[in-house]
Structures are given as C-alpha cells and as structure tokens.
Design a protein around this motif. Structure first.
Motif, PDB file in Angstrom:
ATOM      1  N   GLN A 196      63.968   2.508  41.171  1.00  0.00           N
ATOM      2  CA  GLN A 196      65.036   2.202  40.224  1.00  0.00           C
ATOM      3  C   GLN A 196      66.139   1.364  40.848  1.00  0.00           C
ATOM      4  OE1 GLN A 196      65.506   3.376  36.663  1.00  0.00           O
ATOM      5  NE2 GLN A 196      66.796   1.574  36.972  1.00  0.00           N
ATOM      6  N   GLU A 197      66.524   1.707  42.085  1.00  0.00           N
ATOM      7  CA  GLU A 197      67.628   0.969  42.728  1.00  0.00           C
ATOM      8  C   GLU A 197      67.258  -0.487  42.993  1.00  0.00           C
ATOM      9  OE1 GLU A 197      65.456   3.254  46.062  1.00  0.00           O
ATOM     10  OE2 GLU A 197      66.094   3.596  43.986  1.00  0.00           O
ATOM     11  N   GLY A 202      66.957  -6.352  40.341  1.00  0.00           N
ATOM     12  CA  GLY A 202      65.847  -7.275  40.113  1.00  0.00           C
ATOM     13  C   GLY A 202      64.804  -7.183  41.215  1.00  0.00           C
ATOM     14  N   ALA A 203      63.545  -7.235  40.828  1.00  0.00           N
ATOM     15  CA  ALA A 203      62.449  -7.185  41.797  1.00  0.00           C
ATOM     16  C   ALA A 203      61.232  -7.878  41.198  1.00  0.00           C
ATOM     17  CB  ALA A 203      62.101  -5.741  42.164  1.00  0.00           C
ATOM     18  N   VAL A 204      60.373  -8.375  42.086  1.00  0.00           N
ATOM     19  CA  VAL A 204      59.152  -9.069  41.662  1.00  0.00           C
ATOM     20  C   VAL A 204      57.952  -8.172  41.946  1.00  0.00           C
ATOM     21  CG1 VAL A 204      57.631 -11.046  42.118  1.00  0.00           C
ATOM     22  CG2 VAL A 204      60.125 -11.360  42.077  1.00  0.00           C
ATOM     23  N   MET A 205      57.004  -8.152  41.022  1.00  0.00           N
ATOM     24  CA  MET A 205      55.729  -7.476  41.278  1.00  0.00           C
ATOM     25  C   MET A 205      54.595  -8.449  41.004  1.00  0.00           C
ATOM     26  SD  MET A 205      54.057  -3.907  39.871  1.00  0.00           S
ATOM     27  CE  MET A 205      54.642  -2.901  41.245  1.00  0.00           C
ATOM     28  N   THR A 211      39.861 -11.232  38.783  1.00  0.00           N
ATOM     29  CA  THR A 211      39.774 -12.560  38.158  1.00  0.00           C
ATOM     30  C   THR A 211      41.107 -13.059  37.613  1.00  0.00           C
ATOM     31  OG1 THR A 211      39.152 -11.576  36.022  1.00  0.00           O
ATOM     32  CG2 THR A 211      37.359 -12.221  37.514  1.00  0.00           C
ATOM     33  N   SER A 212      42.151 -12.254  37.687  1.00  0.00           N
ATOM     34  CA  SER A 212      43.465 -12.699  37.212  1.00  0.00           C
ATOM     35  C   SER A 212      44.576 -12.064  38.035  1.00  0.00           C
ATOM     36  CB  SER A 212      43.648 -12.365  35.719  1.00  0.00           C
ATOM     37  OG  SER A 212      43.667 -10.967  35.521  1.00  0.00           O
ATOM     38  N   THR A 213      45.738 -12.695  37.991  1.00  0.00           N
ATOM     39  CA  THR A 213      46.910 -12.229  38.726  1.00  0.00           C
ATOM     40  C   THR A 213      48.088 -12.162  37.768  1.00  0.00           C
ATOM     41  OG1 THR A 213      46.167 -13.136  40.843  1.00  0.00           O
ATOM     42  CG2 THR A 213      48.535 -12.777  40.584  1.00  0.00           C
ATOM     43  N   THR A 214      48.762 -11.015  37.726  1.00  0.00           N
ATOM     44  CA  THR A 214      49.918 -10.835  36.858  1.00  0.00           C
ATOM     45  C   THR A 214      51.190 -10.923  37.690  1.00  0.00           C
ATOM     46  OG1 THR A 214      48.637  -9.371  35.430  1.00  0.00           O
ATOM     47  CG2 THR A 214      51.013  -9.366  35.132  1.00  0.00           C
ATOM     48  N   VAL A 215      52.095 -11.811  37.279  1.00  0.00           N
ATOM     49  CA  VAL A 215      53.372 -11.994  37.963  1.00  0.00           C
ATOM     50  C   VAL A 215      54.471 -11.446  37.064  1.00  0.00           C
ATOM     51  CG1 VAL A 215      54.970 -13.658  39.000  1.00  0.00           C
ATOM     52  CG2 VAL A 215      52.491 -14.071  39.087  1.00  0.00           C
ATOM     53  N   MET A 216      55.274 -10.520  37.595  1.00  0.00           N
ATOM     54  CA  MET A 216      56.319  -9.879  36.810  1.00  0.00           C
ATOM     55  C   MET A 216      57.651  -9.919  37.529  1.00  0.00           C
ATOM     56  SD  MET A 216      54.131  -6.455  35.937  1.00  0.00           S
ATOM     57  CE  MET A 216      53.015  -6.619  37.339  1.00  0.00           C
ATOM     58  N   VAL A 217      58.727  -9.994  36.746  1.00  0.00           N
ATOM     59  CA  VAL A 217      60.081  -9.799  37.263  1.00  0.00           C
ATOM     60  C   VAL A 217      60.663  -8.623  36.489  1.00  0.00           C
ATOM     61  CG1 VAL A 217      62.379 -10.755  37.614  1.00  0.00           C
ATOM     62  CG2 VAL A 217      60.367 -12.245  37.815  1.00  0.00           C
ATOM     63  N   ALA A 218      60.992  -7.549  37.219  1.00  0.00           N
ATOM     64  CA  ALA A 218      61.534  -6.338  36.589  1.00  0.00           C
ATOM     65  C   ALA A 218      63.036  -6.269  36.788  1.00  0.00           C
ATOM     66  CB  ALA A 218      60.871  -5.104  37.192  1.00  0.00           C
ATOM     67  N   ARG A 219      63.736  -5.789  35.776  1.00  0.00           N
ATOM     68  CA  ARG A 219      65.182  -5.588  35.860  1.00  0.00           C
ATOM     69  C   ARG A 219      65.528  -4.396  34.989  1.00  0.00           C
ATOM     70  NH1 ARG A 219      70.049  -8.778  36.505  1.00  0.00           N
ATOM     71  NH2 ARG A 219      71.627  -7.200  36.952  1.00  0.00           N
ATOM     72  N   GLY A 220      66.315  -3.465  35.519  1.00  0.00           N
ATOM     73  CA  GLY A 220      66.668  -2.288  34.744  1.00  0.00           C
ATOM     74  C   GLY A 220      65.434  -1.486  34.383  1.00  0.00           C
ATOM     75  N   LYS A 316      67.261 -14.288  47.834  1.00  0.00           N
ATOM     76  CA  LYS A 316      66.359 -13.918  48.926  1.00  0.00           C
ATOM     77  C   LYS A 316      66.246 -12.407  49.131  1.00  0.00           C
ATOM     78  CE  LYS A 316      65.139 -18.067  49.903  1.00  0.00           C
ATOM     79  NZ  LYS A 316      63.777 -18.499  49.506  1.00  0.00           N
ATOM     80  N   TYR A 317      67.277 -11.648  48.700  1.00  0.00           N
ATOM     81  CA  TYR A 317      67.212 -10.197  48.907  1.00  0.00           C
ATOM     82  C   TYR A 317      66.297  -9.498  47.897  1.00  0.00           C
ATOM     83  CZ  TYR A 317      70.659  -9.972  45.080  1.00  0.00           C
ATOM     84  OH  TYR A 317      71.316 -10.104  43.877  1.00  0.00           O
ATOM     85  N   VAL A 318      65.854 -10.217  46.876  1.00  0.00           N
ATOM     86  CA  VAL A 318      64.962  -9.618  45.872  1.00  0.00           C
ATOM     87  C   VAL A 318      63.593  -9.362  46.507  1.00  0.00           C
ATOM     88  CG1 VAL A 318      63.705 -10.048  43.728  1.00  0.00           C
ATOM     89  CG2 VAL A 318      66.141 -10.612  43.886  1.00  0.00           C
ATOM     90  N   PRO A 319      63.122  -8.114  46.502  1.00  0.00           N
ATOM     91  CA  PRO A 319      61.833  -7.804  47.147  1.00  0.00           C
ATOM     92  C   PRO A 319      60.636  -8.179  46.274  1.00  0.00           C
ATOM     93  CG  PRO A 319      62.761  -5.815  46.209  1.00  0.00           C
ATOM     94  CD  PRO A 319      63.775  -6.906  45.972  1.00  0.00           C
TER      95      PRO A 319
END
Length: 390
Positions: A196-197, A202-205, A211-220, A316-319
């Motif tokens: 959560q923290e 903001g964080a990237v997963m 056969t596919s790759t999912t790119v996500m940006v999570a916030r809150g 840059k601090y976004v993991p």
C-alpha cells in the motif's frame, strides 16, 4: 466465520484452480490446487478453442480431489489481455467549507460513472479510487470526515470483454458449476503484491507471461494505466530454437539454465538431455546468453517506451514489480533494473504450494475472492454475477 472460495485463473499457457479458506487470523489456507497446461491464447484469441473447457474441468476436478470436497460456485480470474482500464475525474464544490460524508463520496462516484462511456463489448467489473484531492491541494485516500470546500477524485474502472466472461460461464455451467464473480487478474495482482505504501506514491508492475506481457501503473487502490503487449517468454524460447536449431523442450531448458550477468568463457557450455532421444546436446553458454539478452533487451525497450507514453509521472524512486512465468529467469531482476534504471523487485508469493511468480496472479485472485465472500457491499458483487449474461 470460516469462508471457502474456489478460483479458476486462466493464464497464457496454463489453467490454475485454487480452493482456499480464511484462517483464524485472516491468513489464506489452500485446501486444494491443480495446474493444467493447455495451448493458451494469443492476440486475444484461443490457440485451440476446444482445449480450454477440458482444461478447466480437469483443474477443478483435481483440486476437488485434493481438497476432499465438491464445489459449486467458482470465481473467475479474467486475464489482463481481456481487460481495459479507464480513469475518470469528477469533483464537487460547496458554498462553504464542510465536513465530508459518505454521501458526498458516493455522489462523486455517481458523477464519475455518468461520465464513463463503456464500449458495448465491455462491462465494468471493478471501480477503484486512485486519489482524492481536497481544495486542489491536500491529497488523501480517505476524505470521509475531513473538511473541505472542494473535493475531486480520480476513479479507475476495470472493464472486461463480455465474450470472454460469457464463454467461461457457459463452460462452467456445462460441467455443473456456477460462475460466482469475475475478477480482473492483473488488477488483483497489483493490489495484493504491491504494498500500500508503494501504491500511495505510484508503482509499476510488469507481468511477463508466456505469450503476452501486461504493463501496469498502480496508484492508491486502483490502476492508472494498463496495457497488454503481444510478447512474452515464448518469444525467447522461439529465438533459441531458431538460432540453435533445436527442439522446444531443449530450448525451454536452456532458457531456465541461463543466468544474466554471469561471466562466461568460450569453454563454458550447457549440456541438455533431449528427453525424446535420451541423448545429451552441448550448447555454447555465451551464444545462449547472447540470444536471450538480445530478445530481453528488445522486450524491455518496448516496455520502457510504453511507460514513457503512458502519461503517468514515474520518477526514479518509483519501483518496478515483476511477475509472471518469465520472472523466474535467473538474473532477470538485475537485467530489468539496469535497463529501466528503477529499483526492481521480483514478486515471490509466500505460499507453500505456489511460491513462484507464475502463480502470483492465481493467488491474488484467490485472496480477492475470499474478500468477495465476506464483502459487506453484497449488492455490488450480486450485480456483477450476471453481467456476462447480457
């Protein structure tokens, strides 16, 4: 009260069934599980449409045997390939500063929903607040009881393709099961495995499947960005097969053996047994590593470009959290960290049965399903049970 849930998670190359229950201290206990491989899907289409129903049936029956119980209701994890994320901003302003109530928050949700335009081939399965802003300055995840004259919110909606849900629902009915709820697998994965923290800032997963790759940006509590790219671990395997002129099973074994960043010499080789002929084949370790790194570099370049075009601010601090079957490749964390210049974490589920990144999606859906069983707002889950009949 003990809650028991059954989940089917459909991946790009396997179907996973999990039967689980809540423990005394809200931990998740897995009673039964099964993994069944099948040809999967590519470009949002079944590779072999006749293979998915038997795979689901087998996974359910094997999990039931292990759990020692027959199940009736099944929660379905919808893969990222069949999801779409839309973010809507809404706001209200009062004459004077006031203490915000749940009624005000509900009004914001209603306003955002009225702005949402859902394509006819999709339906909404999740509604999640990204961020509330009070008086254009103060940011919060829970505005209830706080004082403000103006409040705005960005709401993330997860949409699912109707045809996919309808198809799975019909397959389950054919075998005597009911589809209980439909859960966005990539959304559940981001909410469970990104702390959560980290999400608050903001964080990237990145979920790298077969056969596919999912790119996500999570916030809150939601996703700001969600995109599926048409490549995965299978592309690396295919490159090894073509360049080294070898079989699929041998190429898969070489992919598992290789380690990014390892110092190699011309004398270093990998010996792999061809299980069809029981003969050992020898391959140059330097050549194998070069093939893998070339494809990985190309994949990460596309991912980085996708994030650059996402419209999300990613300091840059976004993991970066990496999961999916390909995340088990040794040295992948260091490779991605070097190419993205972001701190990179490989997701490793804390589960006796499923402690590999390939199973993080199934476990996330299982946890989400257990929450759905005890969800106070039963009306919402009752509504989405029948969405795919429309």
């Amino acid at each position: 009260m003990r809650q028991i849930s059954t989940v089917i998670e459909i991946g790009t190359g396997k179907v996973v069934c999990v039967i689980c229950e809540t423990g005394k201290y809200d931990e998740t206990h897995i009673l039964g599980n099964a993994t069944v491989t099948y040809p999967g899907y590519k470009n949002r289409k079944w590779v072999d449409r006749h293979s998915i129903a038997p795979a689901i049936k087998e996974a359910l029956h094997e999990a039931e045997k292990m759990a020692g119980r027959k199940v009736k209701n099944v929660h379905i994890g919808i893969p990222g390939d069949f999801l779409k994320v839309v973010c809507i901003k809404s706001e209200i302003e009062f004459n004077t500063q006031k203490t915000l109530t749940q009624a005000d928050i509900n009004y914001l949700y209603q306003q955002s929903r009225s702005k949402l335009q859902v394509p006819k081939e999709y339906t909404v399965i999740h509604r999640c607040p990204i961020l509330f802003i009070l008086d254009d300055a103060r940011k919060t995840m829970d505005p209830n009881t706080k004082r403000a004259k103006k409040v705005s919110v960005v709401v993330s909606y997860v949409l699912a393709e109707k045809w996919f849900g309808r198809g799975i629902k019909q397959m389950l009915l054919r075998y005597g099961y009911n589809a209980s709820t439909f859960i966005g697998a990539s959304y559940a994965e981001a909410m469970k495995f990104i702390p959560q923290e980290k999400r608050d800032h903001g964080a990237v997963m990145i979920d790298i499947g077969n056969t596919s790759t999912t790119v996500m940006v999570a916030r809150g509590d939601g996703l700001m960005f969600h995109k599926v790219l048409n490549f995965g671990g299978a592309n690396i395997t295919e490159d090894i097969m073509k360049v080294l002129n070898t079989k699929h099973k041998v190429a898969e074994e070489l992919k598992k053996r290789a380690i990014y960043g390892l110092s190699l010499s011309e004398q270093d080789n990998y010996e792999v047994c061809d299980k069809d002929t029981y003969k050992f084949e020898k391959f140059s370790a330097i050549k194998v590593q070069a093939i893998i790194e070339a494809r990985l570099k190309e994949m990460i370049d596309v991912i980085v470009d996708t994030l650059d075009r996402s419209g999300c601010r990613l300091p840059k601090y976004v993991p970066v959290f990496v999961t999916g079957g390909t995340a088990s490749m040794r040295g992948l964390r260091e490779f991605i960290q070097k190419e993205t210049n972001h701190n990179t974490i490989i997701v490793t589920p804390q589960s006796t049965c499923f402690n590999q990144p390939a199973y993080s999606s199934a476990l996330a859906v299982a946890d989400f399903a257990l929450e759905a069983e005890t969800e106070e707002e039963q009306g919402f889950f009752e509504n989405i049970k029948n969405l795919f009949l429309r």
